[in-house]
Scaffold this motif. Structure first.
Motif, PDB file in Angstrom:
ATOM      1  N   ARG A   1      37.577  67.850  63.705  1.00 52.23           N
ATOM      2  CA  ARG A   1      36.935  68.440  64.879  1.00 52.23           C
ATOM      3  C   ARG A   1      35.775  67.571  65.352  1.00 52.23           C
ATOM      4  O   ARG A   1      35.174  66.833  64.583  1.00 52.23           O
ATOM      5  CB  ARG A   1      36.458  69.855  64.580  1.00 52.23           C
ATOM      6  N   GLN A   2      35.492  67.725  66.640  1.00 54.82           N
ATOM      7  CA  GLN A   2      34.355  67.028  67.223  1.00 54.82           C
ATOM      8  C   GLN A   2      33.649  67.956  68.192  1.00 54.82           C
ATOM      9  O   GLN A   2      34.242  68.403  69.184  1.00 54.82           O
ATOM     10  CB  GLN A   2      34.773  65.743  67.925  1.00 54.82           C
ATOM     11  N   ALA A   3      32.408  68.241  67.900  1.00 66.14           N
ATOM     12  CA  ALA A   3      31.572  69.066  68.774  1.00 66.14           C
ATOM     13  C   ALA A   3      30.781  68.141  69.698  1.00 66.14           C
ATOM     14  O   ALA A   3      30.557  66.971  69.375  1.00 66.14           O
ATOM     15  CB  ALA A   3      30.627  69.918  67.935  1.00 66.14           C
ATOM     16  N   PRO A   4      30.339  68.648  70.835  1.00 65.92           N
ATOM     17  CA  PRO A   4      29.577  67.819  71.782  1.00 65.92           C
ATOM     18  C   PRO A   4      28.348  67.197  71.119  1.00 65.92           C
ATOM     19  O   PRO A   4      27.561  67.896  70.472  1.00 65.92           O
ATOM     20  CB  PRO A   4      29.173  68.814  72.870  1.00 65.92           C
TER      21      PRO A   4
ATOM     22  N   SER B   1      31.660  73.507  54.531  1.00 67.44           N
ATOM     23  CA  SER B   1      31.226  74.577  55.428  1.00 67.44           C
ATOM     24  C   SER B   1      32.353  75.498  55.870  1.00 67.44           C
ATOM     25  O   SER B   1      32.089  76.561  56.455  1.00 67.44           O
ATOM     26  CB  SER B   1      30.531  73.994  56.653  1.00 67.44           C
ATOM     27  N   VAL B   2      33.611  75.113  55.610  1.00 72.23           N
ATOM     28  CA  VAL B   2      34.735  75.973  56.021  1.00 72.23           C
ATOM     29  C   VAL B   2      35.487  76.556  54.835  1.00 72.23           C
ATOM     30  O   VAL B   2      36.397  77.364  55.024  1.00 72.23           O
ATOM     31  CB  VAL B   2      35.722  75.224  56.942  1.00 72.23           C
ATOM     32  N   LYS B   3      35.107  76.166  53.627  1.00 72.70           N
ATOM     33  CA  LYS B   3      35.788  76.688  52.446  1.00 72.70           C
ATOM     34  C   LYS B   3      35.684  78.213  52.397  1.00 72.70           C
ATOM     35  O   LYS B   3      34.616  78.784  52.615  1.00 72.70           O
ATOM     36  CB  LYS B   3      35.174  76.093  51.178  1.00 72.70           C
ATOM     37  N   GLY B   4      36.811  78.844  52.119  1.00 71.53           N
ATOM     38  CA  GLY B   4      36.849  80.296  52.068  1.00 71.53           C
ATOM     39  C   GLY B   4      37.078  80.940  53.418  1.00 71.53           C
ATOM     40  O   GLY B   4      37.346  82.144  53.480  1.00 71.53           O
TER      41      GLY B   4
ATOM     42  N   LEU C   1      34.965  83.133  62.173  1.00 72.14           N
ATOM     43  CA  LEU C   1      34.480  82.006  62.966  1.00 72.14           C
ATOM     44  C   LEU C   1      33.021  82.160  63.356  1.00 72.14           C
ATOM     45  O   LEU C   1      32.530  83.285  63.609  1.00 72.14           O
ATOM     46  CB  LEU C   1      35.349  81.827  64.201  1.00 72.14           C
ATOM     47  N   LYS C   2      32.339  81.012  63.408  1.00 73.75           N
ATOM     48  CA  LYS C   2      30.920  80.949  63.727  1.00 73.75           C
ATOM     49  C   LYS C   2      30.714  80.050  64.943  1.00 73.75           C
ATOM     50  O   LYS C   2      31.558  79.198  65.233  1.00 73.75           O
ATOM     51  CB  LYS C   2      30.152  80.353  62.545  1.00 73.75           C
ATOM     52  N   PRO C   3      29.578  80.187  65.634  1.00 74.42           N
ATOM     53  CA  PRO C   3      29.324  79.299  66.784  1.00 74.42           C
ATOM     54  C   PRO C   3      29.385  77.814  66.408  1.00 74.42           C
ATOM     55  O   PRO C   3      29.826  76.998  67.218  1.00 74.42           O
ATOM     56  CB  PRO C   3      27.914  79.711  67.214  1.00 74.42           C
ATOM     57  N   ASP C   4      29.005  77.475  65.165  1.00 69.56           N
ATOM     58  CA  ASP C   4      29.054  76.073  64.732  1.00 69.56           C
ATOM     59  C   ASP C   4      30.469  75.539  64.605  1.00 69.56           C
ATOM     60  O   ASP C   4      30.663  74.331  64.445  1.00 69.56           O
ATOM     61  CB  ASP C   4      28.336  75.898  63.387  1.00 69.56           C
ATOM     62  N   ASP C   5      31.455  76.416  64.650  1.00 64.71           N
ATOM     63  CA  ASP C   5      32.847  75.969  64.602  1.00 64.71           C
ATOM     64  C   ASP C   5      33.357  75.538  65.970  1.00 64.71           C
ATOM     65  O   ASP C   5      34.477  75.029  66.086  1.00 64.71           O
ATOM     66  CB  ASP C   5      33.743  77.091  64.065  1.00 64.71           C
ATOM     67  N   THR C   6      32.566  75.760  67.008  1.00 65.42           N
ATOM     68  CA  THR C   6      32.961  75.353  68.347  1.00 65.42           C
ATOM     69  C   THR C   6      33.121  73.839  68.416  1.00 65.42           C
ATOM     70  O   THR C   6      32.207  73.090  68.070  1.00 65.42           O
ATOM     71  CB  THR C   6      31.915  75.818  69.378  1.00 65.42           C
TER      72      THR C   6
ATOM     73  N   VAL D   1      38.310  74.888  70.757  1.00 69.66           N
ATOM     74  CA  VAL D   1      37.983  76.166  70.132  1.00 69.66           C
ATOM     75  C   VAL D   1      36.532  76.482  70.480  1.00 69.66           C
ATOM     76  O   VAL D   1      35.636  75.675  70.220  1.00 69.66           O
ATOM     77  CB  VAL D   1      38.159  76.102  68.598  1.00 69.66           C
ATOM     78  N   THR D   2      36.319  77.640  71.078  1.00 69.72           N
ATOM     79  CA  THR D   2      34.979  78.059  71.459  1.00 69.72           C
ATOM     80  C   THR D   2      34.690  79.413  70.838  1.00 69.72           C
ATOM     81  O   THR D   2      35.440  80.371  71.052  1.00 69.72           O
ATOM     82  CB  THR D   2      34.831  78.144  72.979  1.00 69.72           C
ATOM     83  N   VAL D   3      33.608  79.480  70.069  1.00 74.35           N
ATOM     84  CA  VAL D   3      33.192  80.718  69.426  1.00 74.35           C
ATOM     85  C   VAL D   3      31.947  81.206  70.148  1.00 74.35           C
ATOM     86  O   VAL D   3      30.921  80.544  70.156  1.00 74.35           O
ATOM     87  CB  VAL D   3      32.903  80.514  67.936  1.00 74.35           C
ATOM     88  N   SER D   4      32.076  82.359  70.771  1.00 73.36           N
ATOM     89  CA  SER D   4      30.985  82.866  71.601  1.00 73.36           C
ATOM     90  C   SER D   4      30.219  83.960  70.893  1.00 73.36           C
ATOM     91  O   SER D   4      30.751  84.693  70.057  1.00 73.36           O
ATOM     92  CB  SER D   4      31.537  83.399  72.922  1.00 73.36           C
ATOM     93  N   SER D   5      28.966  84.047  71.283  1.00 74.71           N
ATOM     94  CA  SER D   5      28.123  85.107  70.720  1.00 74.71           C
ATOM     95  C   SER D   5      27.980  86.236  71.729  1.00 74.71           C
ATOM     96  O   SER D   5      27.403  87.256  71.425  1.00 74.71           O
ATOM     97  CB  SER D   5      26.749  84.550  70.369  1.00 74.71           C
TER      98      SER D   5
END
Length: 119
Positions: free
Chosen positions: A38-41, A63-66, A86-91, A115-119
């Motif tokens: 993955r690559q985030a902005p 950070s993604v284990k489990g 999913l967490k915002p950091d997974d975006t 993939v976008t994880v919104s709050s």
């Protein structure tokens, strides 16, 4: 030449789930390792999960284990990434990638899926 086509990205709320798929074609995968990268902005690419096609052995970013699970379907030549909690950091844009076993460079890449994880 290995071709990779991802699907399954989208918008999801915090705590939600998504499953990404990567259809692989062009070559037998016996000697390949497949990965989701993955690559985030503004950030570097990071490998979140890998699977050795022949044995099914897997590896994960801490950070993604489990939360994330990589799997493959030999009959369909498809790799999956099940993402839960999913967490915002997974975006990020998630790419499927392939490399020959015992080499260091992923030379085959899909087009990516957002993939976008919104709050």
């Amino acid at each position: 030449q290995v071709q990779l086509v991802e699907s399954g990205g989208g918008l999801v709320q915090i705590g939600g789930s998504l499953r990404l798929s990567c259809e692989v074609s062009g070559r037998a995968l016996t000697n390949y390792v497949l990965a989701w990268v993955r690559q985030a902005p503004g950030k570097e690419r990071e490998s979140v999960a890998t699977i050795r096609w022949s044995t099914g052995n897997t590896g994960y970013l801490d950070s993604v284990k489990g939360r994330f699970t990589i799997s493959r379907d030999n009959a369909k030549d498809t790799v999956y990434l099940q993402m839960n909690s999913l967490k915002p950091d997974d975006t990020a844009v998630y790419y499927c990638a392939a490399k020959i076993l015992a080499t260091s460079t992923y030379r085959n890449w899909g087009q990516g899926t957002q993939v976008t994880v919104s709050s």
